[in-house]
Design an enzyme around this catalytic site. Structure first.
Site, PDB file in Angstrom:
ATOM      1  N   GLY A   1     -26.841 -57.602 -29.495  1.00  0.00           N
ATOM      2  CA  GLY A   1     -27.333 -56.232 -29.625  1.00  0.00           C
ATOM      3  C   GLY A   1     -28.220 -56.087 -30.855  1.00  0.00           C
ATOM      4  O   GLY A   1     -29.266 -55.426 -30.811  1.00  0.00           O
TER       5      GLY A   1
ATOM      6  N   ASP B   1     -16.115 -53.533 -36.334  1.00  0.00           N
ATOM      7  CA  ASP B   1     -15.813 -54.762 -35.593  1.00  0.00           C
ATOM      8  C   ASP B   1     -14.374 -55.237 -35.811  1.00  0.00           C
ATOM      9  O   ASP B   1     -13.932 -56.188 -35.173  1.00  0.00           O
ATOM     10  CB  ASP B   1     -16.804 -55.860 -35.985  1.00  0.00           C
ATOM     11  CG  ASP B   1     -18.218 -55.498 -35.552  1.00  0.00           C
ATOM     12  OD1 ASP B   1     -18.366 -54.738 -34.578  1.00  0.00           O
ATOM     13  OD2 ASP B   1     -19.179 -55.952 -36.196  1.00  0.00           O
TER      14      ASP B   1
ATOM     15  N   LYS C   1     -19.600 -51.652 -27.303  1.00  0.00           N
ATOM     16  CA  LYS C   1     -19.697 -52.992 -27.902  1.00  0.00           C
ATOM     17  C   LYS C   1     -19.783 -54.058 -26.804  1.00  0.00           C
ATOM     18  O   LYS C   1     -20.068 -53.731 -25.669  1.00  0.00           O
ATOM     19  CB  LYS C   1     -18.498 -53.222 -28.833  1.00  0.00           C
ATOM     20  CG  LYS C   1     -18.456 -52.243 -29.991  1.00  0.00           C
ATOM     21  CD  LYS C   1     -19.692 -52.398 -30.858  1.00  0.00           C
ATOM     22  CE  LYS C   1     -19.802 -51.300 -31.892  1.00  0.00           C
ATOM     23  NZ  LYS C   1     -21.073 -51.331 -32.612  1.00  0.00           N
TER      24      LYS C   1
HETATM   25  C1  S3P Z   1     -24.212 -54.724 -36.449  1.00  0.00           C
HETATM   26  C2  S3P Z   1     -23.864 -53.407 -36.447  1.00  0.00           C
HETATM   27  C3  S3P Z   1     -22.723 -52.873 -35.681  1.00  0.00           C
HETATM   28  C4  S3P Z   1     -21.740 -53.968 -35.313  1.00  0.00           C
HETATM   29  C5  S3P Z   1     -22.413 -55.190 -34.772  1.00  0.00           C
HETATM   30  C6  S3P Z   1     -23.412 -55.749 -35.773  1.00  0.00           C
HETATM   31  C7  S3P Z   1     -25.430 -55.115 -37.182  1.00  0.00           C
HETATM   32  O1  S3P Z   1     -23.225 -52.269 -34.497  1.00  0.00           O
HETATM   33  O2  S3P Z   1     -20.794 -53.491 -34.388  1.00  0.00           O
HETATM   34  O3  S3P Z   1     -21.445 -56.189 -34.498  1.00  0.00           O
HETATM   35  O4  S3P Z   1     -25.663 -56.321 -37.403  1.00  0.00           O
HETATM   36  O5  S3P Z   1     -26.187 -54.231 -37.561  1.00  0.00           O
HETATM   37  P1  S3P Z   1     -23.832 -50.757 -34.512  1.00  0.00           P
HETATM   38  O6  S3P Z   1     -24.887 -50.720 -35.508  1.00  0.00           O
HETATM   39  O7  S3P Z   1     -24.368 -50.526 -33.129  1.00  0.00           O
HETATM   40  O8  S3P Z   1     -22.637 -49.888 -34.818  1.00  0.00           O
END
Ligand code: S3P
Length: 416
Positions: free
Chosen positions: A82, A298, A325
């Site tokens: 993501g 997380d 997630k």
């Molecule tokens: C992350 C931000 C979080 C986290 C993901 C990694 C990042 O997600 O849950 O594992 O590297 O910026 P969100 O920004 O969508 O909350």
């Protein structure tokens, strides 16, 4: 006492790869994390013409400057990452060529409208498929905007900041609840004109300069080891781990629940790094407010396992974001607990977990989610009987050596 060295931080490695690619000159990333998500980032950046030299302990990135990326000849595949998809969207929004971002089926189910909306407000031409991948990005010129984050998301914030480097005028982001700030710290380290005033982050457009940096250990990767040590009442020394306050929510919460830690900061910038000593302690239940959730987003499946095993009742408010997630983590966390004879209740955006529950043998469906597999590993250390974990290799997303390290450290903890 057992000593544990966690793998390097995933979020910081991905950001260092992206910023190094659009900086002027070379960036050397020492101790990068190599896992499925960071390899996806490298592969996307290679399609954009970036050259990397990867050796045992270093990645050297030949930065091409803000405007030096090549138009991609194929869609960029972010795999299951993501952060890669969303941060790339910000980086590509202000380019003078079109591009397309796609990903693995699990990533194609996750929301992308939250990143498309602010980028389009900046003047980007970004199209999602009903709010999901693939993302189609057309060439556009961007302007700075003032944007209040509707949900705390470091990925969305980072995408806006990356686009802000290309914008005409200043970009201002207001965060109601702060999320991890690695992008802000690294942007400053690479020479960007960024400042923070209270809840607002201000960024002026401009070039970045290649830098060398060392990646600290990942506190999220260390979290299952910390949890297992606490549940077994043993001492554990976690070495060279990231101690960024915007990632320390689980540690702060566990302290509130009675856990005792000693931290020693060894490096302060761009990201704090040091040692964390976990001491045997009695843990109680707690009420956790939604303000603390982004700093441990997380770690919530792990916290649910700890809360079910100890103390009285724990209430974790404001966890609805877990639905988006790698799996629907409300559903997968509750299913993991249930498979092992424990349970949690989800009501009005909060998880309610009774303490002193007994874990028994069972078969856990990870829903191919790395954080669920790791939380199940911790649950197995307190379960009466054998715990079977389906699709255990999903840990490769963030921590390919997890099972080897967990076996080693956990067996040692048991032995003491
Ligand atoms: C992350 C931000 C979080 C986290 C993901 C990694 C990042 O997600 O849950 O594992 O590297 O910026 P969100 O920004 O969508 O909350």
């Amino acid at each position: 006492m057992e000593t544990y060295y966690p793998p390097s931080d995933k979020s910081i490695t991905i950001r260092a790869l992206l910023l190094g690619s659009i900086a002027d000159g070379r960036t050397v990333i020492k101790r990068p994390l190599i896992c499925d998500d960071t390899v996806a980032a490298i592969n996307c950046l290679k399609v954009l013409g970036i050259r990397f030299k990867i050796s045992e302990d270093n990645i050297s990135v030949e930065g091409c400057g803000l405007r030096g990326l090549n138009p991609p000849l194929k869609a960029l595949n972010a795999g299951e990452a993501g952060a890669v998809a969303r941060l790339l969207a910000g980086l590509l929004a202000g380019q003078t060529f079109p591009s397309k971002i796609t990903g693995a089926p699990s990533l194609r189910r996750r929301p992308m409208g939250r990143v498309a909306k602010p980028l389009n407000l900046m003047g980007a031409s970004l199209k999602t498929y009903s709010g999901k991948l693939p993302l189609e990005i057309k060439s556009a010129s961007l302007k700075g905007i003032k944007y209040t984050m509707p949900v705390a998301s470091a990925q969305v914030k980072s995408a806006i900041l990356l686009a802000g480097l290309y914008a005409d005028g200043m970009t201002v982001i207001k965060e109601i609840i702060p999320s991890r700030d690695h992008t802000e710290r690294l942007l400053k380290y690479f020479g960007a004109r960024l400042s923070r005033h209270g809840r607002s982050i201000m960024l002026k457009p401009g070039n970045l300069k290649g830098r060398n940096l060392s990646i600290p250990g990942d506190i999220s990767a260390a979290a299952p080891f910390i949890a297992a040590a606490l549940l077994s009442g043993r001492k554990l020394l976690v070495k060279n781990v990231g101690l960024n306050p915007t990632r320390m929510g689980m540690i702060r919460t566990l302290k509130k629940m009675g856990a005792v830690f000693k931290t020693t900061v060894k490096i302060a910038s761009p990201d704090p790094m040091g040692d964390l000593l976990v001491l045997p302690s009695k843990i109680n239940g707690a009420i956790i407010s939604e303000r603390e959730v982004p700093a441990m987003i997380d770690e919530l499946p792990l916290l649910a396992v700890i809360a079910a095993a100890i103390g009285e009742k724990t209430l974790i408010k404001g966890v609805a974001e877990l639905r988006h997630k790698e799996s629907d983590r409300i559903k997968s966390t509750m299913s993991m607990l249930e498979s092992l004879g424990a349970r949690a209740i989800y009501r009005e955006g909060a998880l309610e977990i009774q303490g002193q529950q007994r874990f028994r043998d069972g078969k856990v469906n990870t829903f191919k989610d790395h954080r669920i597999a790791m939380a199940a590993a911790v649950a197995s250390t307190i379960a009466e009987g054998h715990v079977k974990i389906r699709n255990p290799n999903c840990v490769n997303k963030s921590y390919p050596g997890f099972w080897k390290d967990f076996g080693k450290i956990f067996l040692c903890l048991q032995r003491i």
